[in-house]
Design an enzyme around this catalytic site. Structure first.
Site, PDB file in Angstrom:
ATOM      1  CE  LYS A   6      -4.335  -1.658   2.017  1.00 49.30           C
ATOM      2  NZ  LYS A   6      -4.122  -3.075   1.800  1.00 49.30           N
ATOM      3  CD  GLU A  17      -4.491   6.096   3.553  1.00 44.99           C
ATOM      4  OE1 GLU A  17      -3.888   5.908   2.486  1.00 44.99           O
ATOM      5  OE2 GLU A  17      -5.641   5.676   3.779  1.00 44.99           O
ATOM      6  CG  HIS A  27     -12.795  -2.784   7.595  1.00 48.66           C
ATOM      7  ND1 HIS A  27     -12.963  -1.422   7.435  1.00 48.66           N
ATOM      8  CD2 HIS A  27     -12.432  -2.964   8.887  1.00 48.66           C
ATOM      9  CE1 HIS A  27     -12.695  -0.809   8.567  1.00 48.66           C
ATOM     10  NE2 HIS A  27     -12.374  -1.716   9.478  1.00 48.66           N
ATOM     11  NE  ARG A  68      -8.340  -9.863  -5.541  1.00 43.74           N
ATOM     12  CZ  ARG A  68      -9.496  -9.349  -5.150  1.00 43.74           C
ATOM     13  NH1 ARG A  68     -10.550  -9.412  -5.963  1.00 43.74           N
ATOM     14  NH2 ARG A  68      -9.643  -8.766  -3.976  1.00 43.74           N
TER      15      ARG A  68
END
Length: 506
Positions: free
Chosen positions: A116, A200, A235, A296
């Site tokens: 990430k 973040e 999530h 994907r």
């Protein structure tokens, strides 16, 4: 076009890929574990190869055995599906070294987007909007806390190598940061083998909107519009729809251009999804920020197929075979509205605890399978099959399409009402509650929809299953008794001269 492919996966996605391969005249090879010896995907393919034990680490993650199976059967390409090895750059490289085409992006793109922090640095250079945050390599806890204080609370700590909702912690106050960081890093080490994190800004009232992209080996890249995946639990996605409610043509074009820029930054080939977090500020409108790229085919790709009229697996096979994209951006159009519901073996009222057991009864509404239709059900199980503890708890994907969102909502509720599963706990009724909730019906969407609507979603079994079943049996027996006559053979009381009568009520 290939003449034979191996599908390095199981369940619904393996059946999905096999269906398109069969339609195109391409032979398919299944792989299976001990637990999947008689699974639906084994029967769906032309050949099948046993690759190991029931646990994924002993079978579906053993890429050496999968490549051996491809060589032994003469498969020219391997389709990884989603999950398992689909985003494993070492596997993609191993396929190339073995002279077998990998039906997916190049290993370099998987690697670039796999971490990430590094991917966000790459996106920043490509001009893709990012959430304010820290994506650096200095992982000193004091440094990380300093950055969190600089960004401003609330913040989100995320495992750099994470995914699937693991290794994430929201922190509201500076004094809570150290404990949350330690917890996140422990989970990251155990799940991904790395405790590196990024920090973040925690976006308020966020929506999860993703863009489907497709690239080819000639350098072409298009976006096939968006999917709204804001309805989530832990999530993980529950419902997905396309197009995203409230999306303007201008914002769609901006997000599409950003997604294509992200794909081109890593020379992307094949199907991919660029995920954005979309902020809904109090003053109105929407602001989007890059979150990650899934290299994907996504679980929710059928909603894109429904609104575009395309077969994305066919596109994958053609592009992997060296063909250019079948259409260019100006050729793509949105038709109607589609919604997908993930039917899972789980107990929503018990924190979505996964369930296992036998599908004693598994009845679906009138539908198509693995191809576009008003109602479509993609699954990898049949009545009588077992949902085991070894794999994902998803039973099926229910996809509906309508001219409008309202029509699609109505069809989804009706299709869920006609879905009957007995033998283990599922989320079918929970999905009906979500579809009929005020927030979802009125498209008041954000990732907190489920907790916000909790009072209308959980513990809604007003009659109770035991009482409902008893009432149905009693009604059936009373109706039969009303039809009895003096003829003893008209009776349905189950009498027999010997043994015990067992009767099944459907």
């Amino acid at each position: 076009m290939f003449t034979k492919i191996l599908i390095a996966n199981r369940g619904e996605i393996a059946c999905r890929v096999a269906a398109t391969a069969r339609r195109l005249g391409v032979r398919s090879v299944a792989v299976y574990s001990d637990a999947d010896a008689s699974a639906k995907h084994v029967a769906a393919c032309d050949e099948a190869v046993h690759i190991g034990g029931s646990a994924p680490k002993d079978s579906y993650l053993r890429w050496e055995r999968i490549i051996e199976a491809a060589k032994a059967t003469g498969a020219q390409a391997i389709h990884p599906g989603y999950g398992f090895l689909s985003e494993n750059d070492a596997f993609a490289n191993a396929c190339a070294e073995a002279g077998i085409a990998f039906i997916g992006p190049p290993a370099s793109a998987i690697l670039a987007m796999g971490l990430k922090a590094e991917s966000k640095q790459l996106m920043e250079k490509a001009g893709v909007p990012l959430v304010p945050g820290y994506h650096g390599s200095d992982q000193d806890p004091a440094m990380l806390k300093h950055e969190a204080d600089r960004i401003g609370y609330p913040v989100l700590i995320k495992a750099s190598a994470g995914g699937g909702g693991k290794g994430m912690r929201a922190v509201d106050r500076s004094e809570d940061f150290a404990a949350a960081l330690a917890s996140c890093q422990r989970e990251a080490r155990n799940s991904f083998g790395s405790d590196a994190v990024l920090i973040e800004k925690y976006v308020q009232r966020p929506r999860h909107i993703e863009i489907q992209v497709f690239g080819d080996t000639q350098g072409n890249c298009v976006y096939l519009f968006e999917r709204d995946c804001s309805v989530q639990r832990r999530h993980q996605k529950v419902l997905e729809e396309a197009p995203a409610p409230g999306m303007t043509p201008e914002l769609r074009a901006q997000m599409g251009a950003a997604a294509v820029a992200a794909a081109k930054a890593v020379n992307y080939v094949g199907a991919g999804t660029v995920e954005f977090i979309v902020e809904q500020p109090p003053e109105g409108g929407m602001r989007f920020y890059f979150m990650e790229m899934n290299t994907r085919l996504q679980v929710e790709h059928p909603v894109t197929e429904a609104i575009t009229g395309l077969d994305l697996v066919e596109w994958q096979l053609r592009v992997a075979g060296g063909e250019p994209l079948p259409l260019q951006q100006e050729d793509l159009r949105i038709h109607g509205h589609a919604i997908e519901a993930r039917i899972c073996a789980e107990t929503p009222d018990n924190n979505f605890l996964p369930a296992t057991g036998t599908l004693t009864v598994y009845r679906k509404p009138a539908c198509t399978a693995f191809e576009r239709g008003v109602v479509r059900v993609d699954d990898g199980v049949r009545e009588g099959d077992t949902i085991s503890p070894f794999y994902d708890s998803m039973v099926a994907k229910l996809i509906v399409h309508g001219a409008t969102r309202e029509e699609a909502l109505s069809r989804m509720d009706a299709a869920l009402a006609e879905t009957r599963i007995v033998g283990l706990s599922t989320n079918v009724q929970f999905l009906r509650h979500v579809v009929n909730s005020r927030s979802f019906a009125q498209a008041d969407l954000d990732t907190a929809l489920i907790p916000r609507e909790a009072a209308a979603l959980f513990h809604q079994d007003k009659v109770g299953k035991p009482l409902a079943v008893a009432a149905a049996v009693a009604q059936t027996l009373l109706a039969e008794r009303a039809n009895e006559s003096a003829d003893p053979f008209s009776r349905r009381d189950g009498w027999r001269p010997h043994g015990i009568t067992v009767r099944r009520f459907d």
